[in-house]
Design a protein around this motif. Structure first.
Motif, short mmCIF file in Angstrom:
data_model
loop_
_atom_site.label_atom_id
_atom_site.label_comp_id
_atom_site.label_asym_id
_atom_site.label_seq_id
_atom_site.Cartn_x
_atom_site.Cartn_y
_atom_site.Cartn_z
N ARG A 169 0.81 -1.23 0.00
CA ARG A 169 0.00 0.00 0.00
C ARG A 169 0.84 1.27 0.00
O ARG A 169 0.50 2.27 0.63
N LEU A 170 1.97 1.23 -0.70
CA LEU A 170 2.68 2.48 -0.90
C LEU A 170 2.01 3.22 -2.05
O LEU A 170 2.06 4.45 -2.13
N TYR A 171 1.41 2.48 -2.98
CA TYR A 171 0.59 3.06 -4.05
C TYR A 171 -0.77 2.38 -4.04
O TYR A 171 -0.91 1.27 -3.52
N GLU A 172 -1.72 3.04 -4.71
CA GLU A 172 -3.05 2.45 -4.91
C GLU A 172 -3.14 1.95 -6.34
O GLU A 172 -2.68 2.66 -7.26
N PRO A 173 -3.76 0.80 -6.60
CA PRO A 173 -3.95 0.39 -7.99
C PRO A 173 -4.83 1.40 -8.73
O PRO A 173 -5.72 2.00 -8.12
N ALA A 174 -4.57 1.57 -10.03
CA ALA A 174 -5.44 2.43 -10.84
C ALA A 174 -6.70 1.66 -11.20
O ALA A 174 -7.79 2.21 -11.26
N GLU A 175 -6.52 0.37 -11.42
CA GLU A 175 -7.66 -0.52 -11.72
C GLU A 175 -7.48 -1.80 -10.93
O GLU A 175 -6.36 -2.20 -10.65
N GLY A 176 -8.59 -2.47 -10.68
CA GLY A 176 -8.53 -3.75 -9.98
C GLY A 176 -8.37 -3.57 -8.49
O GLY A 176 -8.23 -2.43 -8.00
N VAL A 177 -8.39 -4.66 -7.74
CA VAL A 177 -8.23 -4.57 -6.28
C VAL A 177 -7.25 -5.63 -5.80
O VAL A 177 -7.03 -6.66 -6.45
N ILE A 178 -6.70 -5.35 -4.64
CA ILE A 178 -5.88 -6.35 -3.95
C ILE A 178 -6.66 -6.71 -2.70
O ILE A 178 -7.19 -5.81 -2.01
N THR A 179 -6.78 -7.97 -2.42
CA THR A 179 -7.56 -8.36 -1.24
C THR A 179 -6.68 -9.11 -0.23
O THR A 179 -5.70 -9.77 -0.59
N LEU A 180 -7.09 -8.97 1.02
CA LEU A 180 -6.50 -9.77 2.10
C LEU A 180 -7.67 -10.56 2.70
O LEU A 180 -8.66 -9.95 3.14
N ASN A 181 -7.55 -11.85 2.63
CA ASN A 181 -8.64 -12.74 3.08
C ASN A 181 -9.99 -12.32 2.48
O ASN A 181 -10.99 -12.18 3.18
N GLY A 182 -9.94 -12.00 1.19
CA GLY A 182 -11.17 -11.71 0.45
C GLY A 182 -11.68 -10.29 0.59
O GLY A 182 -12.66 -9.90 -0.05
N ILE A 183 -11.03 -9.45 1.41
CA ILE A 183 -11.51 -8.07 1.60
C ILE A 183 -10.48 -7.09 1.05
O ILE A 183 -9.27 -7.26 1.26
N ASP A 184 -10.97 -6.09 0.33
CA ASP A 184 -10.12 -5.05 -0.26
C ASP A 184 -9.15 -4.53 0.81
O ASP A 184 -9.58 -4.15 1.91
N ILE A 185 -7.87 -4.47 0.47
CA ILE A 185 -6.89 -4.08 1.51
C ILE A 185 -7.11 -2.64 1.98
O ILE A 185 -6.66 -2.25 3.05
N ARG A 186 -7.82 -1.82 1.18
CA ARG A 186 -8.08 -0.45 1.60
C ARG A 186 -9.04 -0.38 2.79
O ARG A 186 -9.19 0.66 3.42
N GLU A 187 -9.70 -1.49 3.06
CA GLU A 187 -10.65 -1.51 4.18
C GLU A 187 -9.95 -1.64 5.53
O GLU A 187 -10.54 -1.38 6.56
N TYR A 188 -8.69 -2.07 5.48
CA TYR A 188 -7.99 -2.32 6.75
C TYR A 188 -7.34 -1.06 7.29
O TYR A 188 -7.02 -0.14 6.52
N ASP A 189 -7.10 -1.06 8.57
CA ASP A 189 -6.38 0.05 9.20
C ASP A 189 -5.00 0.18 8.53
O ASP A 189 -4.24 -0.78 8.46
N TYR A 190 -4.73 1.40 8.05
CA TYR A 190 -3.55 1.59 7.19
C TYR A 190 -2.23 1.26 7.91
O TYR A 190 -1.39 0.51 7.38
N SER A 191 -2.07 1.80 9.12
CA SER A 191 -0.80 1.56 9.82
C SER A 191 -0.65 0.10 10.17
O SER A 191 0.44 -0.48 10.02
N ALA A 192 -1.75 -0.50 10.63
CA ALA A 192 -1.67 -1.91 11.01
C ALA A 192 -1.37 -2.75 9.77
O ALA A 192 -0.59 -3.71 9.83
N TYR A 193 -1.95 -2.35 8.63
CA TYR A 193 -1.70 -3.10 7.40
C TYR A 193 -0.22 -3.04 7.04
O TYR A 193 0.41 -4.06 6.75
#
Ligand SMILES: Nc1ncnc2c1ncn2[C@@H]1O[C@H](COP(=O)(O)OP(=O)(O)OP(=O)(O)O)[C@@H](O)[C@H]1O
Length: 609
Positions: A412-436
């Motif tokens: 998460r140093l950059y955001e994808p322009a298209e598509g998503v990255i998931t952690l355990n099926g959930i978009d990584i943007r949903e997680y607490d940024y520092s903890a991630y």
């Protein structure tokens, strides 16, 4: 660019001044009050003494005025001495705190904002304008006495002037003693306001033009000043004789001409203001002198009124000038606020602040594409891949094939322009940024160690768990080196902060960076070309102990040296931003027309006798 009103900017700006130097504002109020009132008080008491001498000659009153004048002057001077000392200290430390404040904000920026040239230019501009010209928040700080002192002077002078209009003695009726003359003088005094304002407006216009004509002047100054002293540029500067080129470039981009124009402008304006004050001062002397001649004021009051009217004129000129300064300074405050208010979009984009799952972690890229700002091609194109928990994945490919970019997207140093990255099926943007971010131990190719102790480098903290740091260094292959260091973990790297500091080799630095990653003990380890600077034996050791190094963590190993990836059972081949092959070494080699086989054969020929 935000366009808040100048008043809101001033309030926010002084809020920052107060945060940087908390006692400065109250101390300046005390100091400017004393500085403004003391001379006027002495003036008032002197006038009373002269009036007594020229009139009733009451010894008791003369003594009282004298004692009051001396006593109050002593008290005011004593207060001023104490307060001024503290203010001087605050003035001298302010810029250090201000640059630290800017730097702290920079460390909080999202990574893509750090790479954005516009933001770097904005910061360079703020630093240079604060430094060279003392503009922005520093100007507010230094302007505070310029604002408060005339305010106090104006108030005190108006009190002293009062008697001028309430004179009851009999005097000759002429134009000079008539109220018209008073009105004329007031008009003349008030003329100073538009005059000073026009000068300030002109100053603002010219400054704007000068900076518009040289938009990168400050960026150049900052860049060259840093580059000339940069240790990692020292070799290139010498070997490629860059000193001449730097000098030419510097003179062309930020030559003396530029600064002459700015400071010449300030000089001219100050001279104009001084001339205006001198003319007004002459009129005041003439007016009060003539009125005294016609018997309107007693002798002592002449001194008082001249002093007080001159005080009003001076205070008004200073007030308009400082208000003008605030107007000139406003664009620089706006630039600072633009920088401070850069959005934290990495945190804002998701917003759910989900906690990191405690069960097994499974990351997946779903059709992810990414292009760097301003780039004409995608660094990553429609990437879909999954990381198997607890396994080791090697990522290989030619230079520029997108390997490091994929890692940066994952962290998460950059955001994808298209598509998503998931952690355990959930978009990584949903997680607490520092903890991630805390889930990754990454050693980038361009890692940096800082000039603190080896232990602090490994712990990335002031507080070091010595046992864990030692263990990590031994695992990373620096155990022997550690034994030889004069102060063990407390040995400083480089000589910036300690004469006993040691210079370590590129390979040793890489091992120290690896130890830092191990110390962090995060569940996901990423090593981007971790053996590039290692000798063949150290490289072999890292490979053979790789499993021991990363334990049960998920690990990615990025390299363009294919031989170094053989120990991984899972190899992903990148080419022009795409994942084009994936499998074990043997599987990939069987695809004879594939990229992996091509790269393998190209590299292998140098090892075949
Ligand atoms: N900060 C950046 N700004 C703009 N373009 C970049 C940036 N970093 C990388 N690129 C471009 O993105 C593409 C992929 O770069 P990346 O660093 O991901 O490749 P890589 O496979 O890791 O290369 P290497 O093996 O040399 O480390 C390249 O074309 C590169 O020029």
């Amino acid at each position: 660019m935000k366009t808040h009103s100048i008043w809101r900017n001033l309030i926010r700006g002084y809020g920052i001044v107060n945060r940087l130097t908390p006692t400065y504002i109250p101390l300046t109020i005390v100091s400017t009050f004393v500085n403004a009132v003391q001379p006027l008080m002495v003036l008032f008491l002197s006038a009373q003494i002269i009036n007594e001498l020229a009139g009733a000659r009451d010894t008791g009153r003369i003594t009282l005025y004298t004692v009051l004048a001396v006593g109050l002057a002593f008290v005011f001077s004593a207060v001023n001495a104490v307060v001024s000392r503290r203010i001087t200290t605050l003035n001298n430390t302010l810029w250090v705190r201000f640059y630290f404040f800017l730097g702290s904000r920079y460390m909080e920026l999202n990574y893509d904002q750090v790479e954005d040239m516009n933001n770097n230019e904005l910061l360079a501009d703020i630093e240079a304008k604060s430094n060279g010209n003392g503009l922005g928040v520093l100007r507010l700080h230094y302007s505070l006495p310029e604002l408060l002192q005339p305010l106090f002077e104006l108030t005190a002078s108006i009190v002293l002037i009062y008697g001028m209009f309430a004179s009851s003695s009999s005097y000759e009726q002429t134009f000079i003693t008539s109220p018209f003359a008073t009105v004329l003088l007031v008009i003349l005094i008030l003329l100073i306001l538009p005059f000073t304002y026009v000068i300030k407006k002109r100053e603002e216009r010219i400054l704007k033009t000068v900076f518009e004509e040289n938009p990168k002047a400050n960026t150049y100054v900052t860049f060259f000043n840093e580059y000339m002293q940069a240790k990692n540029a020292a070799k290139d500067i010498r070997l490629y004789k860059q000193a001449h080129a730097i000098e030419d470039h510097y003179n062309k981009s930020v030559g003396a001409e530029f600064w002459y124009r700015i400071f010449g402008l300030f000089g001219r304006n100050n001279a104009l203001a001084a001339a205006m004050n001198a003319v007004l001062g002459g009129c005041v002397y003439l007016f009060i002198g003539l009125r005294a001649l016609y018997g309107m004021y007693p002798l002592g009051s002449v001194v008082q009124y001249i002093g007080a009217v001159t005080g009003v004129v001076g205070a008004l000129a200073k007030l308009v000038s400082v208000l003008g300064n605030f107007i000139t300074n406003n664009p620089y405050l706006i630039r600072l606020f633009d920088y401070l208010d850069l959005p934290d979009h990495m945190r804002e984009n998701g917003g759910n602040n989900r906690p990191i799952p405690q069960e097994e972690l499974e990351f997946e890229f779903h059709n992810v594409s990414f292009k760097y700002p301003g780039a004409d091609h995608h660094a990553i194109q429609q990437l879909s891949m999954k990381f198997n928990v607890g396994e080791r994945l090697a990522v290989v490919g030619l230079n520029g094939s997108g390997k490091t970019t994929m890692i940066k997207l994952l962290c998460r140093l950059y955001e994808p322009a298209e598509g998503v990255i998931t952690l355990n099926g959930i978009d990584i943007r949903e997680y607490d940024y520092s903890a991630y971010m805390g889930m990754f131990s990454v050693v980038f190719q361009d890692f940096k160690l800082y000039s603190f102790s080896l232990g602090q480098n490994v712990a990335a903290s002031e507080v070091v768990d010595a046992e864990l740091a030692e263990e990590s260094l031994i695992l990373a292959g620096l155990g022997e080196k550690l034994k030889k260091l004069p102060n063990g973990l407390e040995t400083y790297l480089h000589k910036d902060f300690s004469d006993d500091g040691v210079e370590i080799s590129g390979g040793e630095a890489q091992k120290a960076a690896l130890a830092r990653a191990l110390y962090k003990n995060a569940p996901f380890v990423v090593l981007d070309e971790p053996t590039a600077a290692l000798d063949p034996i150290a490289e072999f050791e890292i490979y053979s102990r790789f499993n021991e190094l990363v334990g049960d963590k998920t690990a990615i190993f990025v390299s363009h040296r294919l031989s170094s990836c053989r120990f991984c059972h899972d190899i992903a081949v990148f080419h022009e931003g795409r994942l084009i092959q994936r499998g074990t070494h043997d599987e990939l080699l069987t695809d004879r027309g594939g990229k992996y086989a091509e790269l393998w054969n190209a590299q292998a020929q140098y090892y075949v006798a």
